[in-house]
Design an enzyme around this catalytic site. Sequence first.
Site, PDB file in Angstrom:
ATOM      1  N   GLU A 251      -7.474   8.167   6.294  1.00 36.03           N
ATOM      2  CA  GLU A 251      -7.783   8.915   7.675  1.00 36.03           C
ATOM      3  C   GLU A 251      -8.202  10.276   7.828  1.00 36.03           C
ATOM      4  O   GLU A 251      -7.815  11.352   8.010  1.00 36.03           O
ATOM      5  CB  GLU A 251      -6.157   8.583   8.936  1.00 36.03           C
ATOM      6  CG  GLU A 251      -5.940   7.174   9.036  1.00 36.03           C
ATOM      7  CD  GLU A 251      -4.799   8.025  10.049  1.00 36.03           C
ATOM      8  OE1 GLU A 251      -4.188   8.003  10.566  1.00 36.03           O
ATOM      9  OE2 GLU A 251      -4.257   5.754  10.276  1.00 36.03           O
TER      10      GLU A 251
ATOM     11  N   GLU B 177      -2.868  -0.332   8.523  1.00 38.80           N
ATOM     12  CA  GLU B 177      -1.921  -0.175   9.134  1.00 38.80           C
ATOM     13  C   GLU B 177      -2.358  -0.542  10.544  1.00 38.80           C
ATOM     14  O   GLU B 177      -3.354  -0.376  11.342  1.00 38.80           O
ATOM     15  CB  GLU B 177      -1.677   1.483   9.472  1.00 38.80           C
ATOM     16  CG  GLU B 177      -1.758   2.271   7.799  1.00 38.80           C
ATOM     17  CD  GLU B 177      -1.654   4.258   7.840  1.00 38.80           C
ATOM     18  OE1 GLU B 177      -0.966   4.661   8.961  1.00 38.80           O
ATOM     19  OE2 GLU B 177      -1.500   4.566   7.148  1.00 38.80           O
TER      20      GLU B 177
ATOM     21  N   TYR C  14      -4.451   0.888  16.593  1.00 41.52           N
ATOM     22  CA  TYR C  14      -3.342   1.816  16.390  1.00 41.52           C
ATOM     23  C   TYR C  14      -3.589   2.022  18.241  1.00 41.52           C
ATOM     24  O   TYR C  14      -2.475   0.201  19.331  1.00 41.52           O
ATOM     25  CB  TYR C  14      -2.520   3.442  16.495  1.00 41.52           C
ATOM     26  CG  TYR C  14      -1.458   3.361  15.527  1.00 41.52           C
ATOM     27  CD1 TYR C  14      -0.243   2.247  15.107  1.00 41.52           C
ATOM     28  CD2 TYR C  14      -2.515   3.667  14.425  1.00 41.52           C
ATOM     29  CE1 TYR C  14       0.092   2.081  13.594  1.00 41.52           C
ATOM     30  CE2 TYR C  14      -1.866   3.491  13.115  1.00 41.52           C
ATOM     31  CZ  TYR C  14      -0.935   2.882  12.721  1.00 41.52           C
ATOM     32  OH  TYR C  14       0.160   3.426  11.867  1.00 41.52           O
TER      33      TYR C  14
ATOM     34  N   ARG D 223       0.853  -1.093   0.336  1.00 44.80           N
ATOM     35  CA  ARG D 223      -0.185  -0.110  -0.289  1.00 44.80           C
ATOM     36  C   ARG D 223       0.876   1.746   0.065  1.00 44.80           C
ATOM     37  O   ARG D 223       1.845   1.456   0.588  1.00 44.80           O
ATOM     38  CB  ARG D 223      -0.904   0.039   0.964  1.00 44.80           C
ATOM     39  CG  ARG D 223      -2.081   1.150   1.186  1.00 44.80           C
ATOM     40  CD  ARG D 223      -2.424   1.593   2.074  1.00 44.80           C
ATOM     41  NE  ARG D 223      -3.324   2.804   2.582  1.00 44.80           N
ATOM     42  CZ  ARG D 223      -3.403   3.076   3.425  1.00 44.80           C
ATOM     43  NH1 ARG D 223      -2.769   2.691   4.614  1.00 44.80           N
ATOM     44  NH2 ARG D 223      -4.324   4.711   3.850  1.00 44.80           N
TER      45      ARG D 223
END
Length: 483
Positions: free
Chosen positions: A178, A378, A308, A90
């Site tokens: 995002e 991610e 995250y 990506r």
Amino acid sequence: MTTQGQVAPRERSSGWLAFPAGFRWGAATAAYQIEGAVDEDGRGPSIWDTFCRVPGAVAGGDTGDVACDHYHRFREDVKLMADLGLSAYRFSVAWPRVQPDGRRVNQAGLDFYRRLVDELRDHGIEPWATLYHWDLPQALEDAGGWPVRDTAGRFADYATAVHRALGDRVDRWITVNEPWCAAFLGYGSGVHAPGRRDPVAAVRAAHHLLLGHGLATRALRAAAPDAEVGTTLNLYAVSPAGPGEADADAARRIDGLMNRFFLDPLLRGRYPTDVVADLAGVTGFDHVRDGDLAVIATPTTFLAVNYYSRHVVAAPPDGARPDRPGTPSPWPGSEGVRFVGRGLPTTAMGWEIDPGGLTETLLRLHREYPPLPLYVTENGAAFEDVVGPGGVVEDPDRIRFLAAHLRAGHEAIAAGVPLRGYFVWSLLDNFEWAHGYRARFGLVRVDYPTQRRIPKASARWYAQVIRDNGLMVGVADEKGGTA
């Protein structure tokens, strides 16, 4: 025999976590963070080029001027990907490289991405192109940026230009990365480019980023009806710090602004009424026009998730426990809500490590929203890497982090979640936005003075996971500790 969404009991009981056949194993990067070459081949300035020149805006006064020099070293980097065994990569396309002024197409910029995609395909790596990863052309910011409606239309034009050049080479597209960060960090708190601190502008920017996604999705589908198109949201599990109603409402507010404010218009065609009420003192939503929400909710092929950590929040001081001082939220609609720690291990960014939050997030998407294939685009961590002789990095903390989150993703798959792929952030150490070059997320160490690439222990570990299409848990690993 197993199928997508099913894991054989024998595999689970033996401690071996096998992922479904066809699972995509990838790594991710973003253009401004790795490319460098900011003034070559007709590229125009972006908001991050400008922001990096503001004294104190970026740690150490760092810039993305050179970064990882990927613009000149992309063939070397693709070879690294192939050595890892990545099935997908990506990357993002730099809008100011393709349209230096946000309007005029720069052929040299498109040619770079043609070369990159061809190199990926020659090595059997599937290209995943992200159209917007925060590098708005400065010319469009000067004209008002994302808070103005015209930027959404310009983005659709840009998407059309990129697809015209790469559509015969790229099958999977991510429109916007995002949008929460781009809107609320860029225009709200001002800690990201363009560094504006205006809550009204932040809310308007969020809407126009979503509108740009919808317009770009329609443009891509018009050009290629079978193209796979999605968007990437940074989602958080959100928990109240205590059992009281005040903390529960604080969690509702943060969950509303961070998660539902984007999920609901994309997947339900409406903004959540409670969040609109929270923002009533900021804006009357007069920027939302008839038909906008239908455009935003244009059906997509998949939803991409960046994960995250978890947010644990408490109510403002007048309604919360005094033993949880926390950090107050600067975001509209949640002013005064405090983020509190639980004493868990943290990454070098200070983010608590909570892999269970990934399982919770994926299960929520599967249970509460219309069904879509999901990808983690991610997930990764910065740690204080210790450099040994020859630049070698043994990074057991990163290995444990990745293994724990892969296990969390596997738990979601076993519960029926259609998780189809996982991309580590990041392939390379890189320019980490306002943190500059201090934060190292890479599987591959970059020695910036020499631009030497050195795979870390985590890279070798991830390559083994890819080869095995799975991993063992609860077994001591001489490099990575216990997964």
